[in-house]
Design a protein around this motif. Sequence first.
Motif, mmCIF file in Angstrom:
data_model
loop_
_atom_site.group_PDB
_atom_site.id
_atom_site.type_symbol
_atom_site.label_atom_id
_atom_site.label_comp_id
_atom_site.label_asym_id
_atom_site.label_seq_id
_atom_site.Cartn_x
_atom_site.Cartn_y
_atom_site.Cartn_z
ATOM 1 N N THR A 1 0.827 -1.067 -0.185
ATOM 2 C CA THR A 1 0.012 -0.151 0.005
ATOM 3 C C THR A 1 1.329 1.274 -0.068
ATOM 4 O OG1 THR A 1 -1.828 -1.156 1.135
ATOM 5 C CG2 THR A 1 -1.607 1.217 1.447
ATOM 6 N N ARG A 2 0.375 2.408 -0.746
ATOM 7 C CA ARG A 2 0.872 3.589 -0.892
ATOM 8 C C ARG A 2 -0.083 4.399 -0.452
ATOM 9 N NH1 ARG A 2 5.391 2.986 -4.299
ATOM 10 N NH2 ARG A 2 5.428 1.208 -5.391
ATOM 11 N N LEU A 3 0.220 5.162 0.721
ATOM 12 C CA LEU A 3 -0.774 6.094 1.639
ATOM 13 C C LEU A 3 -0.845 7.356 0.731
ATOM 14 C CD1 LEU A 3 -0.046 4.736 4.993
ATOM 15 C CD2 LEU A 3 -1.941 4.399 3.701
ATOM 16 N N GLN A 4 -1.865 8.224 0.675
ATOM 17 C CA GLN A 4 -2.048 9.404 0.252
ATOM 18 C C GLN A 4 -2.588 10.373 1.139
ATOM 19 O OE1 GLN A 4 -5.070 9.460 -2.857
ATOM 20 N NE2 GLN A 4 -4.543 11.344 -3.645
ATOM 21 N N LEU A 5 -1.895 11.525 0.898
ATOM 22 C CA LEU A 5 -2.589 12.778 1.663
ATOM 23 C C LEU A 5 -2.974 13.722 0.649
ATOM 24 C CD1 LEU A 5 -3.038 14.225 4.404
ATOM 25 C CD2 LEU A 5 -0.801 15.565 3.836
ATOM 26 N N ALA A 6 -4.453 14.297 0.653
ATOM 27 C CA ALA A 6 -4.831 14.819 -0.614
ATOM 28 C C ALA A 6 -5.537 16.171 0.165
ATOM 29 C CB ALA A 6 -5.847 13.946 -1.275
ATOM 30 N N LEU A 7 -5.325 17.258 -0.374
ATOM 31 C CA LEU A 7 -6.057 18.527 -0.075
ATOM 32 C C LEU A 7 -6.926 18.805 -1.358
ATOM 33 C CD1 LEU A 7 -3.445 18.603 1.698
ATOM 34 C CD2 LEU A 7 -3.547 20.971 1.740
ATOM 35 N N VAL B 1 -5.444 20.918 -4.709
ATOM 36 C CA VAL B 1 -4.401 21.950 -4.018
ATOM 37 C C VAL B 1 -3.272 21.409 -3.363
ATOM 38 C CG1 VAL B 1 -6.074 23.965 -4.033
ATOM 39 C CG2 VAL B 1 -6.068 22.252 -2.119
ATOM 40 N N GLY B 2 -3.156 20.143 -3.499
ATOM 41 C CA GLY B 2 -1.907 19.540 -2.916
ATOM 42 C C GLY B 2 -2.274 17.842 -2.749
ATOM 43 N N THR B 3 -1.029 17.163 -3.310
ATOM 44 C CA THR B 3 -1.321 15.715 -2.846
ATOM 45 C C THR B 3 0.116 15.259 -2.775
ATOM 46 O OG1 THR B 3 -3.204 15.606 -4.484
ATOM 47 C CG2 THR B 3 -1.823 13.469 -4.336
ATOM 48 N N CYS B 4 0.301 14.073 -1.916
ATOM 49 C CA CYS B 4 1.487 13.427 -1.755
ATOM 50 C C CYS B 4 1.282 11.937 -1.495
ATOM 51 C CB CYS B 4 2.425 14.197 -0.706
ATOM 52 S SG CYS B 4 1.707 14.036 0.934
ATOM 53 N N PHE B 5 2.254 11.004 -1.793
ATOM 54 C CA PHE B 5 2.173 9.730 -1.478
ATOM 55 C C PHE B 5 3.483 9.171 -0.731
ATOM 56 C CE2 PHE B 5 -0.788 10.129 -5.138
ATOM 57 C CZ PHE B 5 -1.633 9.308 -5.006
ATOM 58 N N THR B 6 3.397 8.049 -0.031
ATOM 59 C CA THR B 6 4.445 7.557 0.774
ATOM 60 C C THR B 6 4.941 6.431 -0.365
ATOM 61 O OG1 THR B 6 2.985 5.775 1.670
ATOM 62 C CG2 THR B 6 3.114 7.741 2.838
ATOM 63 N N ASP B 7 5.924 5.870 -0.016
ATOM 64 C CA ASP B 7 6.510 4.696 -0.585
ATOM 65 C C ASP B 7 5.875 3.581 -0.041
ATOM 66 O OD1 ASP B 7 8.372 6.070 -2.098
ATOM 67 O OD2 ASP B 7 9.940 5.707 -0.545
ATOM 68 N N SER B 8 5.845 2.365 -0.776
ATOM 69 C CA SER B 8 5.275 1.350 -0.151
ATOM 70 C C SER B 8 5.448 0.865 1.142
ATOM 71 C CB SER B 8 5.440 0.008 -0.967
ATOM 72 O OG SER B 8 5.167 0.171 -2.204
ATOM 73 N N THR B 9 4.502 0.768 2.055
ATOM 74 C CA THR B 9 4.819 0.562 3.766
ATOM 75 C C THR B 9 5.378 -0.748 4.002
ATOM 76 O OG1 THR B 9 2.360 -0.181 4.058
ATOM 77 C CG2 THR B 9 2.791 2.111 3.947
ATOM 78 N N SER B 10 5.980 -0.683 5.081
ATOM 79 C CA SER B 10 6.619 -1.953 5.882
ATOM 80 C C SER B 10 5.377 -2.960 5.942
ATOM 81 C CB SER B 10 7.077 -1.563 6.846
ATOM 82 O OG SER B 10 7.471 -2.825 7.714
ATOM 83 N N PRO B 11 5.358 -4.124 5.635
ATOM 84 C CA PRO B 11 4.235 -5.088 5.982
ATOM 85 C C PRO B 11 4.209 -5.190 7.695
ATOM 86 C CG PRO B 11 6.350 -6.320 5.300
ATOM 87 C CD PRO B 11 6.599 -4.973 5.452
ATOM 88 N N LEU B 12 5.116 -4.796 8.417
ATOM 89 C CA LEU B 12 5.030 -5.024 9.844
ATOM 90 C C LEU B 12 4.038 -3.860 10.311
ATOM 91 C CD1 LEU B 12 8.833 -5.519 10.610
ATOM 92 C CD2 LEU B 12 7.111 -7.401 10.118
ATOM 93 N N ALA B 13 3.460 -4.393 11.578
ATOM 94 C CA ALA B 13 2.512 -3.445 12.523
ATOM 95 C C ALA B 13 3.303 -2.645 13.279
ATOM 96 C CB ALA B 13 1.803 -4.459 13.281
ATOM 97 N N ASP B 14 2.975 -1.418 13.454
ATOM 98 C CA ASP B 14 3.463 -0.578 14.246
ATOM 99 C C ASP B 14 4.695 0.250 13.471
ATOM 100 O OD1 ASP B 14 3.507 1.251 16.469
ATOM 101 O OD2 ASP B 14 4.832 -0.045 17.666
#
Length: 240
Positions: free
Chosen positions: A159-165, A177-190
């Motif tokens: 999953t790549r998480l998104q922040l969207a304005l 008016v503003g968008t960014c994505f993370t890299d693929s997340t770690s499969p581990l919890a926390d």
Amino acid sequence: MNRSSKVMIGVGAAVALVVGATGGAVGVQLVTSAQIKNGTIQTVDLSPAVVRQLKQAGPRGPAGQAGSDGADGTNGAQGVQGIQGIQGPPGPAASDQLGALAADASSAATTVANIGGTFGKFTATVRATELDSFTLPAGTYQLSADGFFHSTAVVSGLTRLQLALRIDDGTDWGVDVGTCFTDSTSPLADRESSCQTTRVIDLAAPTEILVYAFGYADNQGSADSGKFQAVSHVSAIRVD
């Protein structure tokens, strides 16, 4: 004429009047005012040389002494006091001043309900999770935002998480008016990840800014829905 004075005919130290007769001796005698009838002498002829000397300017005399200073004048009457100006209205709020912080909004930690599928439409249902909202007055702003994401369980790692304005302007997808994505997340919890976006926006009227969290899986699945929490922080600085 004054009878006691002697009148000389011509110009010189003395004027001689020559009196003679045919065949006789010539004598010279001085003519006095006694021998001149009043009114008989109308002009006195001057020689050209004398006229030139009379016309010549004499030497310049020495400069006169400087005059003493005059007495001081009396003071003028005091002018009329001017009318006091009217106090202007209060200055604009900080959000209207250039370089001022117009907004500084941070959301609470919120679970991202939906991951995968469509972001959603403003004209139907928005599937993205709303984190925050704030309103900016008309003007031009530098809008900066960051999203902080935290996994609360074991995830796919795809999953790549998104922040969207967004601005809801009545269209399907609104205004980005503003968008960014993370890299693929770690499969581990926390585990944590973040992204940042900066945009300059121009608002013609007071406008609400909506802040969303969403995510997409590389396999287009939705297994990670509800397994991440998101926190947003957004600041707006007036630039025009």
